[in-house]
Write an enzyme that holds these catalytic residues in place. Sequence first.
Site, short mmCIF file in Angstrom:
data_model
loop_
_atom_site.label_atom_id
_atom_site.label_comp_id
_atom_site.label_asym_id
_atom_site.label_seq_id
_atom_site.Cartn_x
_atom_site.Cartn_y
_atom_site.Cartn_z
N GLU A 35 0.81 -1.23 0.00
CA GLU A 35 0.00 0.00 0.00
C GLU A 35 0.84 1.28 0.00
OE1 GLU A 35 -2.85 -0.40 3.17
OE2 GLU A 35 -3.82 -2.10 2.19
N ASN A 88 2.45 -4.97 -3.24
CA ASN A 88 1.02 -5.28 -3.10
C ASN A 88 0.25 -3.99 -2.89
OD1 ASN A 88 -0.88 -7.53 -2.67
ND2 ASN A 88 -0.99 -6.87 -0.53
N HIS A 96 -9.90 -6.03 -3.16
CA HIS A 96 -11.05 -5.86 -2.25
C HIS A 96 -12.08 -5.06 -3.03
CE1 HIS A 96 -8.98 -7.39 1.28
NE2 HIS A 96 -7.98 -6.56 1.08
N GLU A 107 -5.93 -10.62 -1.99
CA GLU A 107 -6.80 -10.44 -0.80
C GLU A 107 -8.26 -10.37 -1.24
OE1 GLU A 107 -5.40 -7.21 1.70
OE2 GLU A 107 -3.31 -7.78 1.42
N ASP A 128 -11.98 -10.23 -1.92
CA ASP A 128 -13.35 -10.33 -1.42
C ASP A 128 -14.21 -9.42 -2.27
OD1 ASP A 128 -12.62 -7.84 -0.15
OD2 ASP A 128 -12.33 -8.85 1.77
C1 XIL Z 1 -6.77 -6.49 7.67
C2 XIL Z 1 -7.18 -7.70 8.51
O1 XIL Z 1 -8.02 -8.51 7.74
C3 XIL Z 1 -7.87 -7.24 9.77
O2 XIL Z 1 -8.12 -8.34 10.63
C4 XIL Z 1 -7.02 -6.20 10.51
O3 XIL Z 1 -7.76 -5.70 11.59
C5 XIL Z 1 -6.66 -5.06 9.57
O4 XIL Z 1 -6.01 -5.58 8.43
N1 XIL Z 1 -5.01 -4.70 3.21
C6 XIL Z 1 -4.05 -5.52 3.74
C7 XIL Z 1 -4.42 -6.43 4.85
O5 XIL Z 1 -2.94 -5.59 3.21
O6 XIL Z 1 -3.33 -6.67 5.71
C8 XIL Z 1 -5.59 -5.94 5.63
O7 XIL Z 1 -5.96 -6.93 6.59
C9 XIL Z 1 -6.73 -5.61 4.71
C10 XIL Z 1 -6.36 -4.54 3.72
#
Ligand code: XIL
Length: 463
Positions: free
Chosen positions: A134, A194, A234, A265, A267
């Site tokens: 990020e 990432n 996401h 990641e 969803d």
């Molecule tokens: C999130 C986790 O899923 C949560 O449990 C935690 O509270 C916060 O982080 N991007 C990422 C992940 O790279 O590490 C994040 O994970 C979601 C967004």
Amino acid sequence: MGSAVVVQSSAPAAAAETTLRAAAAKAGLFFGVAASPNRLYPIVGQEFSQLTPENDMKPDRIATSSGGLQNTSGADTLVNHAQSNNMLVRGHTLVWHSQAGALQGASQATLNTFIGNAINRWGSRIAYWDVVNEALEDNNTGRRRNQWPHTMNRDANGDGDFFDAGDTDVIRDSFIRAKQVVQAGGLTTKLCINDYDVDGLTVQGGTPNRKANALYDIVRNYRQYIDCVGFQAHFNDNPNSIITDDLQANIQRFADLGVEVHITELDIDDDLSNNDIGAGQAENYRKVVRACLNVAQCTGITVWGISDSESWRSSERGLLFTGGNGSYQKKAAYHAVLDELNKGRNPTTPPTTPPVTPSVPPTTPPATGCSATVSLNSWTGGFVATVRVTAGTAPISGWSVQLTLPSGATVTNAWNANRSGSSGTVQFSNVSYNGSVNAGQSTEFGFQGVGTATGLTPVCSAA
Ligand code: XIL
């Protein structure tokens, strides 16, 4: 679609696989899940072939303020579980503005210490590490985040970039450190960058995805240190987080730089209403999986949790299962993903309309045999070449392409082709799945190298 004729091959259809990991393996990719030590139920090893610690490898969990390690037991549990279930591990994550814990505000030297300690602790048991997570700003600005660790960027001569002697750049410098550690230890670990909202070439309304473009520039500039790119994926109602129909093209352009691409990641909000290409959630999952399958270098998909209720965004109901605590029920989205994976990399349904004739015909169409063209992506010290092999007026059942590299140029790896030689005259030939090319049709392979490759003239011979 209703009138499409499905061509039956004479071989009996292979039985469909019944788990995500088996179906993905057959298609040549991993299918993974984010996990925590208290949720290591049997389903983890049954359905998934890769594991990302959801929180247990983040700096706020394992880093001390001097870059040492602490509290690694959760991470150890996850790595051990993955290993005993024959799953790959993605380390997540070394340099991140969020969940930075004791590293918040740390110097590059301290980050480098942490990078070394973390990579060496698990070594090659970690297949992929998210080195930088990020780094880019929200809202499609295409800028880097104005938030630590940006404070380690230094434009020494004020010319607006970080490329000159004397400049520092936390992204580059963290990757350089990580690469040194991997090389010094002889590790197989691959190093990834990432981010989120980098999925499509465009965002809502067809606006260029500047954040994706900025990531692309970073990967191109620092290609020699970066092995892989993660699209967090996401997907939700934010206009920059939607699924656009150019997801595959965006994956492809990163792949063309010679890196592996992962959906890291995933969803998908189940009421994703303003997306460009999908109606229901299952359909949207299918589209994301297909986009990855259609790019050979898209080598893995990871969902960010098992079930909706245990997700970090439970209100979006964005995952593949309902239920909880080890007892899970498959959703329509699960069945769509499994079905799409089972179709494999090459879709079996022929297009409903005949392929469009390329608008720019080759200047000298080959009679029979094959021809090849090369397109080159170069940066200081390296290059990626994409070679297009086109059959002449008759179908071919195999091909080989010969190229002569200028002195000083060396091929380091190739995809979608067998290779012999790495400098001077180098020979590439088809692999099992791309030797047969119909008359006038094309297939592509690529290779990556160090040095400068100009004036490449490919010579194609057909079998
Ligand atoms: C999130 C986790 O899923 C949560 O449990 C935690 O509270 C916060 O982080 N991007 C990422 C992940 O790279 O590490 C994040 O994970 C979601 C967004």
